[in-house]
Design an enzyme around this catalytic site. Structure first.
Site, PDB file in Angstrom:
ATOM      1  N   ASP A 185     -37.862   1.884  24.674  1.00  0.00           N
ATOM      2  CA  ASP A 185     -37.753   0.424  24.799  1.00  0.00           C
ATOM      3  C   ASP A 185     -38.597  -0.280  23.735  1.00  0.00           C
ATOM      4  O   ASP A 185     -38.552  -1.506  23.629  1.00  0.00           O
ATOM      5  CB  ASP A 185     -38.153  -0.046  26.204  1.00  0.00           C
ATOM      6  CG  ASP A 185     -39.512   0.468  26.614  1.00  0.00           C
ATOM      7  OD1 ASP A 185     -39.724   1.695  26.560  1.00  0.00           O
ATOM      8  OD2 ASP A 185     -40.379  -0.350  26.979  1.00  0.00           O
ATOM      9  N   ASP A 237     -43.783  -4.177  18.997  1.00  0.00           N
ATOM     10  CA  ASP A 237     -44.702  -3.915  20.093  1.00  0.00           C
ATOM     11  C   ASP A 237     -46.032  -3.346  19.626  1.00  0.00           C
ATOM     12  O   ASP A 237     -46.284  -2.148  19.726  1.00  0.00           O
ATOM     13  CB  ASP A 237     -44.050  -2.991  21.139  1.00  0.00           C
ATOM     14  CG  ASP A 237     -44.275  -3.556  22.522  1.00  0.00           C
ATOM     15  OD1 ASP A 237     -45.387  -4.052  22.772  1.00  0.00           O
ATOM     16  OD2 ASP A 237     -43.346  -3.535  23.339  1.00  0.00           O
TER      17      ASP A 237
END
Ligand code: AMP
Ligand code: MG
Length: 481
Positions: free
Chosen positions: A250, A260
């Site tokens: 993800d 991220d």
């Protein structure tokens, strides 16, 4: 009057099961930390407006700008190898998209903007520390030339966020070519929602890989394109000594941008087994494992795409496997060339790989700083700064470089690929400490500014160019969710 942010949204027009409509949750007292002027200009956003009270209200989630269609997107993912069927933007809201002057489309997302349908008990907020860290590292990556999501702004919320202790809260405005993850494909694939899978794949092709649309098998072509882009991306990480820290499916984007920035870190002294993330107890995402993990993640993507690749699943598997087998080749081709350039060699030969291996081994044994060793090598007057134990290797390297056109390493090339200034952990920690403890954002601004030009010459006395002293070494980083 034209909208201050010229929204042109596409993801919000996809079917309802791709997201939940969700406004950001207002905060008590927004405060502006920094706006990325160059990026705002690129996106056609009026900088004066963005830095005004009205702009600040938008950046904090207190006002919804005209044209925005705020949504939290849904996805699934493999986290540390374990399957999680239900994830999603749990602390982020996609305001919408803009198209820049070059025709490139970008998501504008608020991160730390409050709870959503996917928060699973989390508060949907972000502490200030991780917001500053993401701003610094993502913009540094951009300046280094590594594909990445970017930071448009950082603000304080005036509200505490409760973790182990109460911390000041922040909101980051993240900009990305898209936020579509391998996990987004997994979400629909496990549900056997082939219609959604096709809509998503078509959207990604249209947005990121338009050339795939005209090939014989567009979905296979999509897979091959993503494999190629991720191979390049991971090779670039390895070359600058970057450790992502949470390479879950993800957290891997179809666009091939780094996303991220949680417990990520740049290595100081070279150690291929290095792990910084405090939550990565099995060292799954160690520096040297990144290519292998990326390959594994792409296998998961391939599996999700099988129903689209061929109606005959056995044939789909054969095609997907052949595509996946290209990953190590693509990685090594890019990596061999990149490492050769770091040594000022314009053509990479088989024996150069041996030269690189020997250098890295020496660095590891001698505990040498990865970044500064390459940088010192990049200027013959700085070779004397390197340890004597490196001298035999340097002789071998110069002998090899004697076969280059100039009879020596291309030092100019080296200084354009071997950075002097990187976002070192101890520098980031100092910046965060000043911001949180003294409400002083000057060190943050200074570091962010310096990292915009990572390759330019600076005096070596400049503390921003220096590795940590033993007492400054940061061993662990936390994702701070
Ligand atoms: P990450 O570690 O950032 O990749 O996040 C993993 C998942 O946890 C994502 O679905 C996030 O949206 C969710 N998440 C992380 N932090 C929070 C938070 N503070 N509140 C709610 N959800 C969160
Ligand atoms: Mg994530």
């Amino acid at each position: 009057m034209t909208n201050p942010i010229p929204f042109d949204n596409s993801y919000a027009q996809l079917p309802d099961r791709f997201f939940t409509r969700q406004n950001p949750t207002p905060v008590i007292k927004p405060g502006l930390i920094r706006v990325n002027q160059a990026l705002a200009e690129q996106l056609g956003i009026d900088v004066d407006w963005l830095t005004s009270t009205a702009g600040l209200e938008v950046l904090a989630g207190n006002a919804i700008p005209a044209g925005a269609e705020p949504i939290a997107t849904v996805y699934a993912g493999h986290q540390f190898g374990s399957w999680n069927p239900q994830l999603g933007d749990g602390r982020a809201v996609l305001l919408g998209e803009v198209v820049d002057g070059q025709g490139a489309r970008f998501d504008i997302q608020l991160k730390g903007s409050g709870p959503t349908a996917y928060s699973r008990g989390g508060d949907g907020r972000a502490p200030l520390g991780p917001v500053l860290r993401e701003y610094i590292v993502s913009e540094a990556m951009f300046a280094l030339g590594v594909p990445t999501t970017r930071s448009l702004a950082a603000v304080t919320t005036g509200e505490p966020v409760f973790r182990e202790t109460a911390l000041p809260g922040g909101v980051l405005t993240r900009v990305a070519s898209s936020h579509i993850r391998i996990g987004t494909f997994e979400f629909f694939a496990v549900k056997k929602d082939i219609e959604a899978l096709r809509i998503l794949a078509d959207h990604v092709i249209d947005r990121h890989y338009p050339a795939a649309a005209t090939t014989e098998n567009p979905y296979l072509s999509l897979l091959e394109s993503v494999i190629s882009r991720i191979a390049t991306l991971v090779s670039q990480w390895q070359q600058v000594g970057f450790i992502h820290g949470v390479l879950n499916t993800d957290n891997m984007l179809l666009s091939g941008e780094t996303v991220d920035y949680g417990p990520c870190a740049f290595m100081d002294s070279f150690d291929p087994t290095k792990v910084y993330s405090a939550i990565d107890r099995g060292s799954r995402y160690a520096y040297q494992k990144q290519p292998e993990i990326a390959h594994w993640n792409l296998m998961v993507l391939a599996q999700s795409l099988l129903p689209l690749i061929d109606a005959d699943q056995a044939q789909a598997v054969t095609l997907a496997k052949a595509a996946l087998d290209q990953f190590p080749l693509a990685f090594h081709a890019h990596h061999r060339q990149g490492m050769a350039a770091k040594l000022g060699l314009t053509t990479a030969t088989q024996t150069d790989e041996q030269l690189v291996r020997e250098l890295l081994e020496l660095m590891q044994n001698e505990n040498l700083d990865y970044t500064l060793t390459f940088r010192h090598l990049s200027d013959p007057t700085n070779h004397k700064l390197l340890p004597v134990r490196l001298m035999p290797w340097i002789e071998d390297w110069l002998a090899r470089a004697a076969t280059e056109t100039d009879g020596k390493p291309d030092y100019k090339l080296m200084r354009s690929v071997n950075p002097l200034c990187i976002p070192r952990n101890h520098l980031i920690e100092a910046v965060i400490k000043a911001a949180i403890e003294d409400n002083d954002f000057e060190p943050f601004d200074a570091l962010t500014q310096a990292l915009q030009t990572p390759y330019v010459e600076r005096p070596l006395e400049n503390p921003l160019t220096q590795p940590p002293r033993p007492d400054q070494i940061v061993q662990n980083t936390f994702c701070g969710t």
